[in-house]
Structures are given as C-alpha cells and as structure tokens.
Design a protein around this motif. Structure first.
Motif, mmCIF file in Angstrom:
data_model
loop_
_atom_site.group_PDB
_atom_site.id
_atom_site.type_symbol
_atom_site.label_atom_id
_atom_site.label_comp_id
_atom_site.label_asym_id
_atom_site.label_seq_id
_atom_site.Cartn_x
_atom_site.Cartn_y
_atom_site.Cartn_z
ATOM 1 N N GLU A 1 1.025 -1.243 -0.156
ATOM 2 C CA GLU A 1 0.008 -0.048 0.039
ATOM 3 C C GLU A 1 0.757 1.184 -0.034
ATOM 4 O O GLU A 1 2.048 1.128 0.212
ATOM 5 N N ASN B 1 -1.652 5.438 3.402
ATOM 6 C CA ASN B 1 -2.815 4.822 3.720
ATOM 7 C C ASN B 1 -2.472 3.305 4.649
ATOM 8 O O ASN B 1 -3.117 3.128 5.302
ATOM 9 N N ARG C 1 -2.605 4.962 8.036
ATOM 10 C CA ARG C 1 -4.271 5.451 8.452
ATOM 11 C C ARG C 1 -4.946 3.918 8.897
ATOM 12 O O ARG C 1 -5.572 3.618 9.782
ATOM 13 N N ASN C 2 -4.925 2.793 7.917
ATOM 14 C CA ASN C 2 -5.444 1.672 8.161
ATOM 15 C C ASN C 2 -4.836 0.884 9.368
ATOM 16 O O ASN C 2 -5.816 0.262 10.278
ATOM 17 N N THR D 1 -8.036 -0.652 0.019
ATOM 18 C CA THR D 1 -7.554 0.877 0.330
ATOM 19 C C THR D 1 -7.932 1.613 -0.636
ATOM 20 O O THR D 1 -8.211 1.290 -1.948
ATOM 21 N N SER D 2 -7.739 2.639 -0.431
ATOM 22 C CA SER D 2 -7.916 4.026 -1.617
ATOM 23 C C SER D 2 -6.658 4.558 -1.688
ATOM 24 O O SER D 2 -6.099 5.006 -0.842
ATOM 25 N N ASN D 3 -6.091 4.674 -3.025
ATOM 26 C CA ASN D 3 -4.977 5.253 -3.471
ATOM 27 C C ASN D 3 -5.102 6.726 -3.275
ATOM 28 O O ASN D 3 -6.369 7.315 -3.374
ATOM 29 N N GLU D 4 -4.056 7.535 -3.384
ATOM 30 C CA GLU D 4 -4.036 9.008 -3.431
ATOM 31 C C GLU D 4 -4.713 9.532 -4.666
ATOM 32 O O GLU D 4 -5.261 10.609 -4.743
#
Length: 770
Positions: A251, A255, A258-259, A291-294
């Motif tokens: 990741e 992220n 954050r995770n 996850t969400s990428n930038e």
C-alpha cells in the motif's frame, strides 16, 4: 486449461482488474506496470533441509513509481530482487519485468534497461572511481562524453571523492556511494537498489531520495529499493512489507498508516507482523485489504480462494464457473468468458499461457554471439586487475620459473657424501696399502678402493660386527668386506680360470651389505661399485699386458638409439615437469580469479549489466593466455638455457604442446570455478587434483611401472598423452608426423573442447537450479 483458469482467477481476485483494464484499453496490464510477480515460490535444499524463501508472493510495481520493499534480514528481499534481474529462477510462479520475463531477449533484463545495486560492494578495488564508471560504460556501449558528464554529475550528487581515488582506498560509506553511482549512471528504465543508503549520513540520504523522486516524477523511471531505515520509505509511492517470504501489505505509506492507526511505519510494520502471527493458526477463507490510493482509485489485495470476495469499500469481484466457461462479476456486471477468451485474456493481462511459456523457453535456448564491445571491456578489465598489483603480477610470472629452478637444483642429481663402512681384513696382519700401478698381485683390495667415486666417503672399521652395527644405526649406507687372503685368492682364481674351486671363488669375493631402505641411493652405490670394479680390473689387465676386455661378461651396451648411456633422471622428468607446472598454474589462477569475482558480487553485477557467461569465459581465457605465454617462456628458458636440458626436436612444436596443456588447465580451472562457491573449495579441489595427476600421469615414474588396471586410468588423465608427446620431441627429436606426438596434440584439443562445453553446461544447470 484448468491451470490457466486458476491463474486467471488468482490474477482477477488479487489486483485492480476494473481500473487497470479501463486505464489501459489496449489490453496490456503489464504496460502500466514495471514489475508483476504472481505466486512466486523459491526454496533451497531437499527433504527436511528444504527452506522456503519466497512463499506464494504477489507483487505489483507501477511504472514511474518508487516501490519500497521492507523486511527483516532473511525474509527473502535479496532473493526476490535476484529473481527480478534474472540471476535466479523461481521454483514456481511468474515474473514480468518491463512487460517480459527476465532473461528473454525482449526484456532487456539482464541488460541496460535495469540498474542494479546489490548488497555486496561488487566493485573492483584496484580500479579508480573513473575507471569503474568507464568499465561499465563500455559494458553498456555508452559514449565517453556521456560517461564523463555522468561522472561529474554523480560526483556532485553523491559527494564522491576525487575520481582518481582507488576504490579500495575509500571508506565503506564512500564505496557504497560509488556502487550506487554505477547503478544510476546509465539512466536505466528500472532501478533495483538493495539497501543503497546503508552507511550514508542523513544529509546525503536525503539527497539520494530526492534524486530518486526526480527520476521517478520527471523521467518516469521505476525504482525498487530495499532499506533497513523503515521511516525513509515514506518517500516511496508504494510500500511492500515483507515477512517470511510473503508480502503482508502492499500500500501507499499514507494509507498504511491510516489503516493501521499507527504513528510510524515501523509501528505499522510491527502491527502487521503481530496480526499475522495471531492469525496464523486460523486459516481464513478470505483475507482482503482494501485501500484507496491517493488518486482516488480503490484496490483489493486478496489471497487466492474459490469463494466470493466482497467488501463495501472495494469493487466486488465474484468468480464462479459455468457450463460454458468462467463468469466474472465486477461491480455487479457480468460477462462470460470461453476458454479461447480466457487464453487471450491471460496473454493480455501479462500472465503467460502454455504457448507463451514454450515461446519463452525457445527464446532462452538461443545462443547470442559474444559482443566485441563487452569482450573488449572485460579483457581490458582483466589486464588492469593483473598489472595493477605489481607484487602479484611478478609472483604469477616468476613462480613457474622458480619451480623449474628448484626442480633442476634438487632433483635428478647424483647423491653426494654417502658413507660406506670398509672392513679390510688384509690390513689386520700389519700390511699396509700398496698403491702401485704395476702388474703386481699385492694388496688388490686397496687398489680397488682407489677407483670408487668420490661421492662415497670410505669409513674404515676394524671388524665386520662393528661395521654392521653402524649400518643398523644408520651411520653408514653399507659395508664393504675384504677377506684375509683376498689378493692371493683373487690371483688363484685368475690363474685357475674355469677350474677354480667354489671355496676359492667365495674367498676372492668382495662382500657388500647395503641399506636398501632408500632404493635410489642403493641403486647409485651399486652402480658406482660395479663401475669401480670394472675400471680396476681393466687397469690391472692392461698393466699385466692382457686384453682389458677379456674378463668382462659377453654383454655389451653400445651407443643408445636415443639419449645417452648416462642420461640424467632430470631429462626424463623435465617434459613432465614443464607440462605440470604450466597446467597447474593455469588451473589455480583461473579458478581463483573467477571464484573471487563471483564471491564479491562482481560476477553477478556484470551479468545483470548484460554480460554473458560466454563473454566472461572468453575474457578470462584471453587474459590467462597472455600470462601463459610469459610463464611458458620463462620455464623453457630455465630448462634449456640455465640447466642445459636438451631438446632434440622442434622447439616450436614443444612450446605448442605446452600451450595446449596450459589451455586445458585454464578450462579445468573454469570448471572448478563454476562448481565451487568460494575460494577455499576451489583451492582445495585444484590442489587435490595435483598429486593424483602428477603421479598417475607419468611425471615422476614410467607408466609402464604401474599395474595394468591403473594404466587405463593413467591414459585417461589430461596430462598423460601430452607428457609422452613432449618427451618424444625432447628426447627423440620426433615431429608431428609421429603418432605419439600428434595423438597428444589431438587429445589436448579434445580436453579443451570437452571442458569448455562442460563449463557452459554446468553454468546453465546451476543458473536454473538457484
């Protein structure tokens, strides 16, 4: 087809299928990625000692990004990087680098498309910084102006010492920077750096990372970097956290923090490791990290399973089989896929199908012609390495001549100062030695002793028992005994002729007891005593005006066909010694240099740069051949001029036979180097072959003196026929038209070709076995 379906399923379930195919409608997922690794498995050993290094690892590196690979020592990072650059092969799984499998002609890997910095220093200590970059510039076929400009730029960027400094004089940190410069300076598409910032101060580390970011952002180059400094990996676009041969997470740093709800990457890594330990006893059917990428895209990393993987924050991927093939659902939309479609999809997605694998296999069997540019660089490098070390250079060239000198000084000469006990009972009655040269039967024992060579020191003893005791104590090599009436009995024997009695014959003898524990000394003393009696009797018969030859046995040795009547043993051993010196020096030097380069990582670095093993072998052979010329010249000068070993045949032919055996030794040395992983094992193997080859090949003793079963082994040795061939040239003056000569030449050539082929075979086997 089932295998392909499974591969397709794993790919879809573990990667961003929808977003990638939409962003690259041309169908090439690999076009958007610099590196794709799927289900990579690598292990070493067999049975209970088998150790798994990579365990079903999946890895995705986007083009133009920086990928930080983190993990403790021994987790498989270096093995993974070696597989990426084509230096190791997987037991199972797939790797695509720059759209192709490493090692295929299309990939350019190994080659100039990749810049590789290994963990080892992998630099030539006797090169200056400038020469180091120039060497790799020749390997990559770069213009000298470009090399000079890059040298200036990288010197400023990495704060390198002056370019005229030798690498071996630099500190550890400075050497690491030079190694980093070598990976950077040809501006490759893909940079693979194994711990480049170890031993670098924080300011320079910051400068290095800034440069890597510029390379990624401004030039679209891809960087894979491993590091022990986990926090510095915040600069990477993606982080792969590796443990026990698997990626725990893949990741972005933001992220991941954050995770994991942790303040630092080190804490996040620790949490992932603890989670894996806690979950190791519970085999989950689905493990998903979404996850969400930038850039707003979502991704899912899913461990392969036959079940549906669903998460509210991710695209839903549902895979199940139908009667007609496979159906995959993405975001609730379904489409069917036939086996033909599946094969095409596998190809487009960068997962090779069976046909593609066969095609790659055919590609890897193609043999590329050696590059003259790279050969020139390798040969120049080898010469610089040889001539830079003056002490080693002189030693290499002079040691064969020194060995030849020692041989000629110490071997083959007549022994000197050998003590013999003399018990002359003729002197016990008060007689004195009469050294008359007339025809007089008076004290013939003393007359005989005058003809014994001066190599023997005569030690008088009063009685036979004391003399024998001295022999048993090792004080003398033998005992010569004359009876009380030796002269009278000898005169009666001469007068009686064939009618002499047995008692008279026994009393007229010269009795000799020898210490035969040393056969060579025994043979020499026996020879000298017999020669002395021959000279004594010949002189006595001549003084009495008899025919001197009348008393000799009716066997005469006339002039020999070849050689001389008293040919020194040195002349017999000289051809074998010349061959063995040149052969074993070539074995030791070639094996030692080759193994040393491989142990220091120099060989791997050159191979990753695109150099082939064939080119390395040729470069070594050319370098060693020049050394062979000097060594052979000095050995022949010592033998022929300094010690007068005769060569009755063509000298050029003798030198040619010796050169061929030197080549055989080089090839055997290369074979040892390909089989051994360190200098000690190579040295032991080369030295272990010395004594058997020397003894069995007939260097020290005629092969005819061996048991019949051992002769067949002897003639299978690489030196045997060559030694016999050289002996025929030296002692008999034969030419190449004689069978014993040309057979030695042909067998030497056969050994050269056979060993070279075996070297290439072992290299190929070991490459795929790693």
């Amino acid at each position: 087809m089932q295998k392909d379906i499974e591969d397709f399923k794993v790919f879809v379930s573990s990667h961003r299928f929808a977003s990638e195919t939409n962003s690259d409608p041309g169908g090439g997922v690999s076009r958007g990625h610099a590196v794709l690794v799927r289900k990579a498995t690598k292990s070493y050993g067999v049975g209970r000692s088998r150790s798994t290094i990579l365990d079903g690892l999946d890895m995705t590196v986007k083009k133009g990004s920086i990928y930080g690979l983190l993990g403790a020592s021994g987790c498989g990072k270096t093995t993974l990087l070696s597989c990426l650059v084509g230096r190791r092969s997987l037991n199972s799984g797939e790797i695509l680098v720059l759209g192709h499998e490493p090692g295929t002609p299309e990939s350019g890997v190994p080659g100039p498309r990749v810049g590789y910095m290994p963990q080892e220093l992998a630099l030539y200590g006797d090169f200056t910084i400038k020469e180091t970059l120039q060497y790799f510039g020749r390997i990559y076929n770069l213009r000298s102006a470009f090399v000079d400009s890059q040298l200036e730029f990288l010197s400023n960027l990495l704060d390198l010492p002056p370019s005229i400094r030798y690498v071996k004089t630099l500190s550890g940190g400075q050497q690491r920077r030079v190694s980093f410069a070598v990976a950077l300076f040809h501006e490759p598409e893909l940079l693979i750096l194994d711990e480049p910032t170890v031993g670098v101060d924080p300011l320079l580390r910051r400068s290095i990372w800034n440069h890597l970011i510029r390379q990624s952002v401004d030039h679209g180059r891809t960087v894979i970097v491993t590091t022990h400094y986990i926090e510095e990996a915040r600069e990477a676009n993606t982080i792969g956290m590796m443990r026990s041969g698997r990626l725990l997470a893949e990741e972005s740093p933001k992220n991941l923090l954050r995770n994991s709800r942790r303040p630092s990457l080190e804490d996040a890594f620790l949490k992932l490791c603890m989670d894996e330990i806690n979950d190791s006893d519970e085999q989950s059917t689905v493990v998903a990290h979404c996850t969400s990428n930038e850039d707003g895209q979502t991704s899912a990393t899913v461990q392969p399973d036959d079940n549906i993987t669903t998460d509210n924050s991710c695209n839903q991927v549902d895979i199940h089989e139908t009667d007609t093939g496979r159906v995959h659902h993405t975001n609730g939309q379904a489409s069917s896929a036939t086996p033909a479609d599946l094969s095409n999809a596998l190809s487009n997605l960068g997962i090779p199908n069976k046909a593609a694998k066969m095609k790659r296999k055919n590609h890897t069997t193609n043999v590329a012609l050696p590059s003259l540019q790279r050969l020139g660089a390798l040969i120049r490098k080898n010469y610089l390495m040889t001539f830079r070390n003056i002490g080693i250079f002189v030693f290499i060239y002079l040691i064969p001549a020194f060995q030849a000198i020692v041989f000629n000084v110490t071997l083959g000469h007549e022994p000197m100062n050998l003590k013999l006990a003399i018990v002359n009972d003729e002197l016990s009655s008060g007689n004195t030695c009469n050294y008359t040269t007339e025809c007089s039967y008076s004290m013939l024992s003393c007359r005989y002793l005058r003809y014994i060579k001066k190599n023997i020191i005569q030690m008088p003893y009063g009685n036979i028992s004391d003399a024998l005791e001295a022999g048993k104590n090792g004080q003398v090599w033998g005992v010569i005994h004359f009876g009380h009436n030796f002269t009278e009995e000898f005169e009666i024997r001469q007068s009686a002729g064939d009618s002499a009695s047995l008692e008279n014959i026994i009393r007229s003898r010269i009795s000799i007891n020898m210490d035969s524990s040393n056969q060579q000394i025994d043979v020499f003393i026996e020879k000298w005593l017999l020669e002395a009696f021959g000279d004594f009797f010949k002189d006595f018969m001549k003084a009495c005006q008899y025919e001197p030859e009348a008393g000799y046995i009716p066997v005469v040795f006339l002039d020999p066909v070849y050689g001389e009547k008293d040919t020194p043993f040195t002349e017999f051993m000289a051809p074998g010694l010349i061959i063995s010196i040149v052969y074993f020096m070539a074995v030791s030097l070639t094996a030692g240099v080759f193994v040393s380069e491989r142990k220091q990582g120099l060989l791997d670095r050159c191979l990753v740069a695109g150099v082939t093993m064939t080119e390395i072998l040729i470069g070594q052979l050319v370098n060693q051949f020049s050394i062979l010329i000097g060594q052979t010249t000095l050995v022949f000068l010592c033998m022929l001029l300094a010690f007068n070993i005769p060569c009755h045949g063509n000298l050029a032919l003798a030198v040619f036979i010796t050169f061929l055996q030197g080549f055989v030794g080089m090839c055997f040395g290369l074979l040892i180097a390909t089989l051994c992983d360190n200098e000690n094992s190579a040295l032991l193997l080369s030295q272990a072959s010395f004594l058997p080859f020397t003894v069995i090949s007939g260097v020290c003793w005629p092969i005819e003196g061996m048991p019949p079963y051992l002769r067949n082994i002897a003639y299978s040795m690489p030196l045997t026929y060559a030694i016999e061939s050289l002996r025929c040239v030296f002692a008999r003056g034969w030419g190449i038209d004689r069978r014993d000569v040309y057979v030695g030449i042909l067998i030497s050539i056969a050994w050269i070709l056979g060993l070279l082929i075996l070297c290439l075979f072992v290299i190929r086997i070991r490459k795929y076995a790693r």
